[in-house]
Design an enzyme around this catalytic site. Sequence first.
Site, mmCIF file in Angstrom:
data_model
loop_
_atom_site.group_PDB
_atom_site.id
_atom_site.type_symbol
_atom_site.label_atom_id
_atom_site.label_comp_id
_atom_site.label_asym_id
_atom_site.label_seq_id
_atom_site.Cartn_x
_atom_site.Cartn_y
_atom_site.Cartn_z
ATOM 1 C CB CYS B 10 -0.911 -0.011 1.218
ATOM 2 S SG CYS B 10 -0.020 -0.268 2.747
ATOM 3 C CB CYS B 13 3.963 -0.473 2.506
ATOM 4 S SG CYS B 13 2.427 -1.164 3.102
#
Lengths: 315, 76
Positions: B10, B13
């Site tokens: 995502c 991250c």
Amino acid sequence: MLKSFADYIVFTIIGLVPGSRLGEALDFFIYDTLKIFLLLTTIIYVVAIIRTSFPPEKTKRMLSHKREYIGNVLAALLGIVTPFCSCSAVPLFIGFVESGVPLGVTFSFLISSPMVNEVALIMLWGLFGWKIALIYVGTGLVVAIVAGIVIGKLKMEKYVQDYVWEMQVGNAEIVPLNFREKLGYAHEYTLELLKKIWPYVIVGVGLGAFIHGFVPQDFLARWAGPDNPFAVPIAVALGVPLYSNAAGVIPIIHALMEKGMAIGTVLAFMMAVTALSLPEAIILKNVLKNRLLLTFFGIVATAIICVGYLFNALL
Amino acid sequence: MKIEILGTGCSKCKSLYENTKKAVEESGKDAEIIKVEEIPKIMAYGVMSTPALVIDGQVKFSGKVASIGEIMGLLP
């Protein structure tokens, strides 16, 4: 105070005539934007501090091996305070079921967590008042509890992807934050969330202000009023693709309600926006087989539609 | 030292990865930074909210993007 500030800007500084369409729409826009951002900033900050005490690892321990009913109620309540992002839905789901949280209880959590969230709550409180906000929280919890119990009763464990049951889950020792770290976390969380939702709030309030000023009164009463039996299911169907834009959707619905949309329809629409989302379905497909995924969506949608009809009949 | 960034890819991250890279550069320490995107590996650490930061096999935090300064404080 905010109202007189908005009035001052629009009617004194800009010099629009009170009662004119443009003047009223602009006044409404400035007042609502100020009010919502003030509420958002303070409440998101407070909620973020509370959340630091409920990391998902702790919630999991509290729910593991809980019985039905009590477990469902607890899971729905913990869904409010445990931080949840649909991007972590997969590790969260696996962590829950692997540590012995019953499937139905896990679903009560997965339904309540995105639905009863602080942004939706603040927007409802700011625009519709605390009564509607409380009704939303209460019925949201009931939907999460009931849908979780039903999914539990259907015994659908075999429709969870097989690899989930074989996964080895470690035990992370998450060090609890001290108070200063909690404040730091809350600060960053608030900024991050505001950065993400502010354009939706502005656009939503702007459209709402436009509807408020330019759309004739009772415009929607015929289509979305309490007498149209199709209004609730249509509102729910429209809510599914509007994921994550609760901040932008609520100001628009607020204006639509003024033009005659019934309150039950409004609530059902809101719940569909927050609880049923296509991106979340795609993420959950990693851990659920189609049959369970469809059952989950079907049960939640049905529960939300019931809520809509109930409040259209009651209020 | 081995630093692992746990997350299924995502946007958060990615920002944690970038911050960690900068923190390591600034501290001048020698570290290998690895992105861990496979669910079984993430679950093996018991992490339930991503992104998370693991240094030498120990989970330092989960579910947030830490600032560069914060990560520098965690480096041994």
